[in-house]
Write an enzyme that holds these catalytic residues in place. Structure first.
Site, PDB file in Angstrom:
ATOM      1  N   LYS A 205       0.806  -1.075   0.066  1.00 17.64           N
ATOM      2  CA  LYS A 205      -0.035   0.127  -0.088  1.00 17.64           C
ATOM      3  C   LYS A 205       1.101   1.242  -0.067  1.00 17.64           C
ATOM      4  O   LYS A 205       2.023   1.699   0.017  1.00 17.64           O
ATOM      5  CB  LYS A 205      -0.652  -0.188   0.959  1.00 17.64           C
ATOM      6  CG  LYS A 205      -0.042   0.352   2.651  1.00 17.64           C
ATOM      7  CD  LYS A 205      -0.551   0.286   3.705  1.00 17.64           C
ATOM      8  CE  LYS A 205      -0.291   0.035   5.092  1.00 17.64           C
ATOM      9  NZ  LYS A 205      -0.291  -0.594   5.939  1.00 17.64           N
TER      10      LYS A 205
ATOM     11  N   TYR B  26      15.865  29.511   8.972  1.00 17.80           N
ATOM     12  CA  TYR B  26      14.384  30.146   9.008  1.00 17.80           C
ATOM     13  C   TYR B  26      14.509  30.981  10.580  1.00 17.80           C
ATOM     14  O   TYR B  26      14.523  29.586  11.372  1.00 17.80           O
ATOM     15  CB  TYR B  26      13.560  29.817   8.505  1.00 17.80           C
ATOM     16  CG  TYR B  26      13.190  29.997   7.038  1.00 17.80           C
ATOM     17  CD1 TYR B  26      13.372  31.271   6.919  1.00 17.80           C
ATOM     18  CD2 TYR B  26      13.070  28.620   5.990  1.00 17.80           C
ATOM     19  CE1 TYR B  26      12.550  31.847   5.008  1.00 17.80           C
ATOM     20  CE2 TYR B  26      13.092  29.345   4.783  1.00 17.80           C
ATOM     21  CZ  TYR B  26      12.629  30.551   4.238  1.00 17.80           C
ATOM     22  OH  TYR B  26      12.648  30.555   3.306  1.00 17.80           O
TER      23      TYR B  26
HETATM   24  C1  LIG Z   1      -0.330  -1.378   6.450  1.00 19.42           C
HETATM   25  C2  LIG Z   1      -0.819  -3.293   7.699  1.00 19.42           C
HETATM   26  C3  LIG Z   1       0.050  -4.279   7.819  1.00 19.42           C
HETATM   27  C4  LIG Z   1       1.678  -3.944   7.467  1.00 19.42           C
HETATM   28  O1  LIG Z   1       2.005  -3.938   8.988  1.00 19.42           O
HETATM   29  P1  LIG Z   1       3.435  -3.920   9.004  1.00 19.42           P
HETATM   30  O2  LIG Z   1       3.815  -3.083  10.561  1.00 19.42           O
HETATM   31  O3  LIG Z   1       3.802  -2.449   7.781  1.00 19.42           O
HETATM   32  O4  LIG Z   1       3.927  -5.515   8.452  1.00 19.42           O
HETATM   33  C5  LIG Z   1      -0.643  -5.054   8.209  1.00 19.42           C
HETATM   34  N1  LIG Z   1      -2.113  -5.017   8.077  1.00 19.42           N
HETATM   35  C6  LIG Z   1      -2.921  -4.086   7.666  1.00 19.42           C
HETATM   36  C7  LIG Z   1      -4.138  -4.399   8.027  1.00 19.42           C
HETATM   37  C8  LIG Z   1      -2.440  -3.501   7.320  1.00 19.42           C
HETATM   38  O5  LIG Z   1      -3.147  -1.928   7.558  1.00 19.42           O
END
Ligand SMILES: *Cc1c(COP(=O)(O)O)cnc(C)c1O
Length: 359
Positions: A34, A254
């Protein structure tokens, strides 16, 4: 060309996927890709894992379509399921596995007329209280979805809230809640994110969901990626664009938020918050030049930031500056900036070119 690049080691991603699989022999794994593969580039990551991954997991249909175009037959899990009824048609066309975590999602699935049934993952809210059904509702929906014409496999899934803090009481409770439902007939079960893959064998079930570990960062604050056998994947490198002497009492950047307490040699680096470097990173956040850690000074600007070179007299104009990567773990920078590796990696912006290699 602006000297800022994110070099991405695809061989390291393959190595890290193999680490996940080795933690849980005989189990399958959805590589979580994702958010543009946590900022690494979904096309290249899916291609690198094409022959290795059992499946992929994404947050939405748009991401799923991108992965499906690259991989005709991998299992592809929609982690939040469909956001509206019409998406079930597309999910069926793309051959996705869908999560069902609300009553409307379940009702819409049962009302859909689909060209093929979908592998369906009922989501249990085991204690995270973000998405999912209560245990009683899972039982109810299990009875109503089992054997429905829209449903191929009926599966169970849940997600940990605290698996990154070893020994947290909620984790045990969530695992128990999950196990309590296994008197029901589910074809597949999935519970483990990276943290649980690495430290909770009892949570491995049938399908793992490794995300952050694939990208060579740790989900834990007290266990480094190196200690876990993970290889860093992204190295974000910039250059020293300018160097100047700053006298005692003079400020940098800044807001004049940093003032020299000694005569200082200050470098200006070609990376800023519009590239995804955290603007709130405080003075002292490490940067790496010629293998040496040096402190960020002053406020991070949109396109640049400043580093104190006083303790590295050899530093020269044009030197490479590693923001994070092979020699400076992203987790170390994240810790200094009060965030996590997940956020730094996934927020590297589009204007930073990605360069891929198979080291
Ligand atoms: C993003 C996600 C993962 C992966 O989690 P990590 O901590 O990056 O391994 C697994 N399950 C779900 C439902 C997620 O949203």
């Amino acid at each position: 060309m602006r000297p800022l690049v994110a070099s991405i080691d695809l061989a390291a991603i393959r190595h890290n996927y193999a680490v996940a699989k080795r933690c849980a022999p005989g189990r399958s794994a959805f590589a979580v890709v994702k958010a543009n593969a946590y900022g690494h580039g979904v096309r290249e990551v899916v291609t690198a894992l094409h022959d290795l991954a059992d499946g992929f997991a994404v947050a939405c249909l748009e991401e799923a379509a991108e992965v499906r175009a690259l991989h005709a037959d991998a299992r592809l899990l929609l982690l939040e399921g469909c956001f509206e009824a019409a998406e079930y048609q597309l999910a069926a066309q793309l051959g996705l596995d869908v999560v069902v975590h609300t009553e409307p999602q379940a009702v819409q699935l049962l009302a859909a007329s689909l060209r093929r049934p979908l592998n369906t993952w009922l989501k249990l809210d085991s204690g995270m209280h973000r998405l999912g059904f209560s245990a009683a509702a899972v039982r109810d929906w299990h009875a109503r979805l089992q054997g429905a014409e829209q449903v191929a496999e009926l599966n169970l899934l849940s997600h940990f809230a605290c698996a990154d803090e070893r020994g947290h009481a909620l984790t045990e409770q969530q695992l128990e809640g999950f196990l309590d439902l296994l008197d029901l007939d589910f074809a597949q079960r999935s519970l483990a994110n990276s943290a649980a893959i690495l430290t909770i064998p009892a949570a491995h079930m049938d399908w793992l969901r490794p995300g952050i570990m694939l990208y060579g960062a740790t989900p834990f604050s007290e266990l480094s990626a190196g200690e876990l056998g993970l290889q860093p994947v992204m190295t974000l490198s910039a250059q020293l664009l300018a160097i100047r002497q700053v006298a005692v009492g003079e400020s940098v950047g800044y807001g004049a938020s940093w003032t020299a307490a000694r005569a200082s040699r200050i470098g200006t680096v070609s990376c800023g918050y519009a590239d995804g470097y955290p603007r709130h990173a405080p003075s002292g956040t490490p940067l790496l030049i010629r293998g040496q850690r040096l402190p960020l000074v002053g406020r991070v600007s949109m396109d640049m930031l400043a580093v104190d070179l006083t303790d590295l007299p050899a530093a020269q104009l044009g030197d490479e500056v590693q923001l994070w990567g092979a020699q400076l773990p992203v987790d170390e920078v994240a810790h200094a900036a009060g965030t996590i590796g997940y956020e730094l990696l996934s927020k590297v912006t589009r204007r930073v070119p990605r360069r891929y290699h198979n080291a």
